[in-house]
Scaffold this active site. Structure first.
Site, PDB file in Angstrom:
ATOM      1  CD1 TRP A 146       7.246   9.769  22.844  1.00 29.46           C
ATOM      2  CD2 TRP A 146       8.106   8.612  24.539  1.00 29.46           C
ATOM      3  NE1 TRP A 146       6.795   8.490  22.753  1.00 29.46           N
ATOM      4  CE2 TRP A 146       7.321   7.750  23.781  1.00 29.46           C
ATOM      5  CE3 TRP A 146       8.750   8.097  25.675  1.00 29.46           C
ATOM      6  CZ2 TRP A 146       7.132   6.408  24.102  1.00 29.46           C
ATOM      7  CZ3 TRP A 146       8.573   6.757  25.988  1.00 29.46           C
ATOM      8  CH2 TRP A 146       7.777   5.939  25.216  1.00 29.46           C
ATOM      9  CD  GLU A 204      10.179   8.669  17.177  1.00 31.51           C
ATOM     10  OE1 GLU A 204      10.375   7.572  16.633  1.00 31.51           O
ATOM     11  OE2 GLU A 204       9.047   9.064  17.513  1.00 31.51           O
ATOM     12  CG  LEU A 238      16.549   0.539  26.465  1.00 37.37           C
ATOM     13  CD1 LEU A 238      16.724   1.940  25.895  1.00 37.37           C
ATOM     14  CD2 LEU A 238      15.206  -0.010  26.017  1.00 37.37           C
ATOM     15  CE1 TYR A 287       8.750   6.877  12.413  1.00 33.24           C
ATOM     16  CE2 TYR A 287      10.699   6.183  13.645  1.00 33.24           C
ATOM     17  CZ  TYR A 287       9.389   6.624  13.610  1.00 33.24           C
ATOM     18  OH  TYR A 287       8.719   6.844  14.782  1.00 33.24           O
ATOM     19  CB  CYS A 308      -9.973   0.026   5.677  1.00 30.08           C
ATOM     20  SG  CYS A 308      -8.724  -1.251   5.626  1.00 30.08           S
TER      21      CYS A 308
HETATM   22 FE1  SF4 Z   1      -6.697  -1.934   9.906  1.00 30.67          FE
HETATM   23 FE2  SF4 Z   1      -9.158  -2.949   9.927  1.00 30.67          FE
HETATM   24 FE3  SF4 Z   1      -8.729  -0.358  10.352  1.00 30.67          FE
HETATM   25 FE4  SF4 Z   1      -8.373  -1.413   7.958  1.00 30.67          FE
HETATM   26  S1  SF4 Z   1     -10.277  -1.270   9.070  1.00 30.67           S
HETATM   27  S2  SF4 Z   1      -7.041   0.041   8.968  1.00 30.67           S
HETATM   28  S3  SF4 Z   1      -7.548  -3.396   8.479  1.00 30.67           S
HETATM   29  S4  SF4 Z   1      -8.064  -2.051  11.661  1.00 30.67           S
END
Ligand code: SF4
Length: 374
Positions: free
Chosen positions: A42, A55, A98, A138, A226
């Site tokens: 897709w 989707e 499905l 979404y 992160c």
């Molecule tokens: Fe996910 Fe680890 Fe990437 Fe953070 S660092 S977004 S927890 S995979």
């Protein structure tokens, strides 16, 4: 590095990232996606119809399972007009296997609306798109951003998990507070241009790296940014969901034979497998086999007007539907008389086993049809 100057999202909520964090994140994600984007069918097409179909299929279903269905569905209904013109029966037959058949019925209804009210052109206005059956916030965002590059945010299972970890949000992502925070993040993180590709990259990162089985931070382009990783809590976010309690249930399906044909009934619009066909099927309450047979014969007559003599047990199938773990006993039965022609009964047909191939059946009915040589 993580910038401490995040904007305020309210009490007890992690702040949203600032411009420096966003710039770094976008750069890293784009560079990663150039090398790691999967070749999904897709993604090869530019118009909204296949994106929309994919989707809807991807709601509740894994990418690997969707692939063959998507290709087949598009071959059978290559345009929105072709889908709009189709009989629901044929749409369900292509969708068979499905699951979550409501999706197929709503996609079909929405295709008719697009064909009739919008001249076959998929609308570009988000409110109009969201008014179509089966399209929520979404799905509207995904179609509009991927097909038209509209700057519409998306939040589904993969991005929910990814954003929760990026923000180190420890609460329940499904709560109203969690949803508000994560939708704000989905909106904030979007670049001014290239939103569709960026949204796909976010989903890909969530699906392939920041996975439901556990984060693979050593492979993640967002690792230095992160918060969950920096705080050492990535494995604990999001908190585990409560597992639904399962209920065991005993049901029976009956293959009633009459002069080389078998009886099938259409599942009612307000029940399980709405619009699909099945062998007459009932919940079994009796414990003793003799009582069970009597109960089934009475239920069959009440539902269809058919009087039949129950024969051998053909097979016992086990399967799950929502919270039920079902043991399904499948019986043969010989037609004695009926139906009596009362009009308020469920739609039913006597079909040759070979004719079942053209009918949309639920999974157990399809297995049973194979068993009787269809
Ligand atoms: Fe996910 Fe680890 Fe990437 Fe953070 S660092 S977004 S927890 S995979």
């Amino acid at each position: 590095m993580l910038n401490p100057r995040f904007s305020d999202t309210g009490p007890r909520l992690p702040p949203l990232p600032d411009a420096a964090w966003l710039d770094a994140f976008r750069r890293r994600l784009r560079a990663w996606y150039v090398r790691h984007a999967r070749d999904l069918p897709w993604r090869r097409r530019g118009d909204p119809y296949p994106i929309w179909v994919s989707e809807i299929m991807l709601q509740q279903t894994q990418v690997a399972a969707v692939g063959p269905y998507f290709e087949r569905f598009l071959r059978r209904f290559p345009t929105v007009e072709a889908l709009a013109r189709a009989d629901e029966h044929d749409v369900l037959r292509e969708w068979e296997g499905l699951g979550y058949y409501r999706r197929a019925r709503q996609l079909h209804q929405a295709a008719r609306i697009v064909a009739e009210r919008h001249g076959g052109m998929f609308p570009r206005d988000v409110e109009t798109v969201r008014s179509l059956p089966g399209i929520g916030r979404y799905t509207a965002g995904a179609i509009l951003s991927i097909a038209f590059d509209a700057r519409e945010p998306i939040l589904e299972a993969n991005t929910t998990r990814l954003f929760s970890r990026l923000l180190a949000y420890r609460g329940d992502p499904a709560s109203s507070v969690g949803q508000r925070l994560l939708w704000s993040m989905a909106q904030t993180v979007l670049p001014r241009r290239g939103a569709g590709r960026f949204n796909q990259a976010l989903m890909e990162l969530g699906s392939e790296v920041c996975t439901v089985r556990g984060p693979r931070c050593h492979r993640c382009p967002a690792a230095p940014l992160c918060r969950a990783r920096l705080e050492g809590v990535a494995e604990r976010i999001p908190p585990p969901k409560k597992r639904p309690a399962f209920e065991d249930r005993h049901e029976a399906a009956i293959v009633v034979r009459r002069r080389g044909r078998v009886l099938v009934v259409r599942c009612p619009d307000d029940g399980r497998w709405a619009g699909l066909w099945d062998f007459p099927r009932f919940e079994v309450r009796s414990e003793r086999p003799a009582d069970c047979r009597r109960e089934l014969a009475e239920s069959l007559e009440a539902r269809t007007g058919v009087v039949a003599e129950l024969g051998a047990l053909l097979e016992t199938l086990k399967h799950g539907v929502t919270r039920f773990r079902i043991t399904l006993d499948c019986y043969e039965a010989r037609h004695v008389c009926g139906p009596d022609g009362k009009a308020d009964r469920a739609p039913m047909r006597w079909l040759r086993p070979a004719e079942l191939e053209a009918y949309p059946l639920n999974t157990t009915a399809r297995k049973l049809s194979r068993l009787i040589g269809a």
